[in-house]
Design a protein around this motif. Structure first.
Motif, PDB file in Angstrom:
ATOM      1  N   ARG A   7       3.406  -5.800 -10.745  1.00  0.00           N
ATOM      2  CA  ARG A   7       4.273  -5.158  -9.756  1.00  0.00           C
ATOM      3  C   ARG A   7       5.685  -5.745  -9.838  1.00  0.00           C
ATOM      4  O   ARG A   7       6.613  -5.230  -9.234  1.00  0.00           O
ATOM      5  CB  ARG A   7       3.727  -5.342  -8.344  1.00  0.00           C
ATOM      6  CG  ARG A   7       2.573  -4.438  -8.027  1.00  0.00           C
ATOM      7  CD  ARG A   7       2.392  -4.348  -6.520  1.00  0.00           C
ATOM      8  NE  ARG A   7       1.156  -3.689  -6.184  1.00  0.00           N
ATOM      9  CZ  ARG A   7       1.009  -2.374  -6.125  1.00  0.00           C
ATOM     10  NH1 ARG A   7       2.030  -1.586  -6.397  1.00  0.00           N
ATOM     11  NH2 ARG A   7      -0.146  -1.853  -5.808  1.00  0.00           N
ATOM     12  N   ALA A   8       5.829  -6.825 -10.577  1.00  0.00           N
ATOM     13  CA  ALA A   8       7.151  -7.430 -10.750  1.00  0.00           C
ATOM     14  C   ALA A   8       7.994  -6.546 -11.653  1.00  0.00           C
ATOM     15  O   ALA A   8       7.490  -5.858 -12.531  1.00  0.00           O
ATOM     16  CB  ALA A   8       7.006  -8.824 -11.357  1.00  0.00           C
ATOM     17  N   SER A   9       9.298  -6.609 -11.443  1.00  0.00           N
ATOM     18  CA  SER A   9      10.205  -5.815 -12.274  1.00  0.00           C
ATOM     19  C   SER A   9      10.170  -6.329 -13.714  1.00  0.00           C
ATOM     20  O   SER A   9       9.807  -7.481 -13.969  1.00  0.00           O
ATOM     21  CB  SER A   9      11.631  -5.928 -11.732  1.00  0.00           C
ATOM     22  OG  SER A   9      12.121  -7.240 -11.961  1.00  0.00           O
ATOM     23  N   PRO A  10      10.562  -5.478 -14.658  1.00  0.00           N
ATOM     24  CA  PRO A  10      10.620  -5.946 -16.048  1.00  0.00           C
ATOM     25  C   PRO A  10      11.486  -7.195 -16.218  1.00  0.00           C
ATOM     26  O   PRO A  10      11.179  -8.051 -17.040  1.00  0.00           O
ATOM     27  CB  PRO A  10      11.195  -4.739 -16.798  1.00  0.00           C
ATOM     28  CG  PRO A  10      10.735  -3.560 -15.988  1.00  0.00           C
ATOM     29  CD  PRO A  10      10.816  -4.025 -14.550  1.00  0.00           C
ATOM     30  N   THR A  12      11.865  -9.677 -14.045  1.00  0.00           N
ATOM     31  CA  THR A  12      11.064 -10.817 -13.591  1.00  0.00           C
ATOM     32  C   THR A  12       9.988 -11.137 -14.620  1.00  0.00           C
ATOM     33  O   THR A  12       9.737 -12.306 -14.930  1.00  0.00           O
ATOM     34  CB  THR A  12      10.439 -10.513 -12.220  1.00  0.00           C
ATOM     35  OG1 THR A  12      11.490 -10.244 -11.284  1.00  0.00           O
ATOM     36  CG2 THR A  12       9.597 -11.665 -11.727  1.00  0.00           C
ATOM     37  N   GLN A  13       9.361 -10.113 -15.166  1.00  0.00           N
ATOM     38  CA  GLN A  13       8.358 -10.332 -16.209  1.00  0.00           C
ATOM     39  C   GLN A  13       8.990 -11.027 -17.411  1.00  0.00           C
ATOM     40  O   GLN A  13       8.392 -11.929 -17.998  1.00  0.00           O
ATOM     41  CB  GLN A  13       7.732  -9.005 -16.635  1.00  0.00           C
ATOM     42  CG  GLN A  13       6.829  -8.393 -15.583  1.00  0.00           C
ATOM     43  CD  GLN A  13       6.229  -7.077 -16.058  1.00  0.00           C
ATOM     44  OE1 GLN A  13       6.329  -6.706 -17.224  1.00  0.00           O
ATOM     45  NE2 GLN A  13       5.586  -6.370 -15.148  1.00  0.00           N
ATOM     46  N   SER A  14      10.209 -10.653 -17.756  1.00  0.00           N
ATOM     47  CA  SER A  14      10.901 -11.275 -18.875  1.00  0.00           C
ATOM     48  C   SER A  14      11.165 -12.755 -18.611  1.00  0.00           C
ATOM     49  O   SER A  14      11.018 -13.592 -19.510  1.00  0.00           O
ATOM     50  CB  SER A  14      12.216 -10.540 -19.136  1.00  0.00           C
ATOM     51  OG  SER A  14      12.934 -11.168 -20.153  1.00  0.00           O
ATOM     52  N   GLU A  50       0.040   2.914  -8.074  1.00  0.00           N
ATOM     53  CA  GLU A  50       1.459   3.246  -7.995  1.00  0.00           C
ATOM     54  C   GLU A  50       2.295   1.972  -7.872  1.00  0.00           C
ATOM     55  O   GLU A  50       1.895   1.017  -7.217  1.00  0.00           O
ATOM     56  CB  GLU A  50       1.688   4.132  -6.771  1.00  0.00           C
ATOM     57  CG  GLU A  50       3.061   4.728  -6.711  1.00  0.00           C
ATOM     58  CD  GLU A  50       3.197   5.719  -5.575  1.00  0.00           C
ATOM     59  OE1 GLU A  50       4.323   5.869  -5.092  1.00  0.00           O
ATOM     60  OE2 GLU A  50       2.184   6.328  -5.181  1.00  0.00           O
ATOM     61  N   GLY A  51       3.441   1.971  -8.519  1.00  0.00           N
ATOM     62  CA  GLY A  51       4.355   0.843  -8.414  1.00  0.00           C
ATOM     63  C   GLY A  51       4.065  -0.294  -9.374  1.00  0.00           C
ATOM     64  O   GLY A  51       4.592  -1.383  -9.226  1.00  0.00           O
ATOM     65  N   THR A  52       3.213  -0.075 -10.356  1.00  0.00           N
ATOM     66  CA  THR A  52       2.934  -1.124 -11.333  1.00  0.00           C
ATOM     67  C   THR A  52       3.728  -0.851 -12.609  1.00  0.00           C
ATOM     68  O   THR A  52       4.016   0.287 -12.941  1.00  0.00           O
ATOM     69  CB  THR A  52       1.436  -1.214 -11.681  1.00  0.00           C
ATOM     70  OG1 THR A  52       1.007   0.033 -12.220  1.00  0.00           O
ATOM     71  CG2 THR A  52       0.600  -1.574 -10.470  1.00  0.00           C
ATOM     72  N   TYR A  53       4.078  -1.920 -13.284  1.00  0.00           N
ATOM     73  CA  TYR A  53       4.755  -1.845 -14.575  1.00  0.00           C
ATOM     74  C   TYR A  53       3.795  -2.405 -15.611  1.00  0.00           C
ATOM     75  O   TYR A  53       3.290  -3.500 -15.434  1.00  0.00           O
ATOM     76  CB  TYR A  53       6.021  -2.712 -14.585  1.00  0.00           C
ATOM     77  CG  TYR A  53       7.072  -2.325 -13.584  1.00  0.00           C
ATOM     78  CD1 TYR A  53       8.100  -1.456 -13.929  1.00  0.00           C
ATOM     79  CD2 TYR A  53       7.051  -2.848 -12.295  1.00  0.00           C
ATOM     80  CE1 TYR A  53       9.084  -1.108 -13.023  1.00  0.00           C
ATOM     81  CE2 TYR A  53       8.029  -2.507 -11.371  1.00  0.00           C
ATOM     82  CZ  TYR A  53       9.037  -1.640 -11.743  1.00  0.00           C
ATOM     83  OH  TYR A  53      10.001  -1.303 -10.843  1.00  0.00           O
TER      84      TYR A  53
END
Length: 174
Positions: A7-10, A12-14, A50-53
């Motif tokens: 659910r974290a933005s790309p 944040t994932q980076s 919904e809302g997952t990356y």
């Protein structure tokens, strides 16, 4: 602990990927080393929600294992209710110091592994890779575990010999 990592933005994932790979993060142009020992425990929601990356393949490759955690049985759920909703907050108790954990990690790397285990690791990892066709070269073929997976499995194979605890169950299998 990264709760609901997908659910974290790309971005944040980076940042998490950088911390996992390089053992530091960069914020506002300044480098910040992560403390040692450094481990990432992350929860993930089903990708259909919904809302997952979706996590990039390069990030998934850095996690040692995926452990599916089933719902607790009735008695354990009862204990969870009381431990988390009472007047007294239940606090985790450390079982190892940081130095003891680092020493155990060093010990694991020194344990011998038989050739049959190495062959089994190579067979497993290599069989999970896609087979390139003539139209595609091996370098353009997507997916499949990288050599990092072989390295991780080698450490996992050594770890149970370093202590007397029962092995972890992964995906319902020991």
């Amino acid at each position: 602990m990264a709760d609901e990592i997908n659910r974290a933005s790309p971005r944040t994932q980076s940042a998490l990927l950088q911390a996992m790979q390089e053992l530091h993060v960069t914020y506002a142009g300044n480098r910040h080393d992560v403390p040692r020992p450094f481990h990432v425990l992350a929860t993930q929601n089903p990708i259909e929600q919904e809302g997952t990356y979706p996590l990039p393949e390069a990030q998934l490759d850095r996690f040692l294992m995926q452990i599916d955690v089933p719902y607790p049985d009735r008695d354990n759920e009862r204990r969870i209710i009381f431990d988390t909703t009472g007047a007294e907050e239940s606090k985790p108790k450390p079982t190892l110091t940081s130095d003891e954990l680092i020493a155990a990690q060093r010990l694991v790397r020194r344990l011998p592994v038989g050739e049959s285990v190495v062959d089994a690791i190579l067979n497993l990892v290599r069989s999970a890779r896609p087979v390139p066709t003539r139209a595609k070269s091996a370098s353009s073929s997507p997916g499949g575990p990288s050599p990092r997976a072989s390295q991780a499995l080698m450490l996992v194979a050594r770890a149970p010999r370093a202590h007397r605890r029962p092995p972890v169950t992964v995906h319902g299998r020991p």
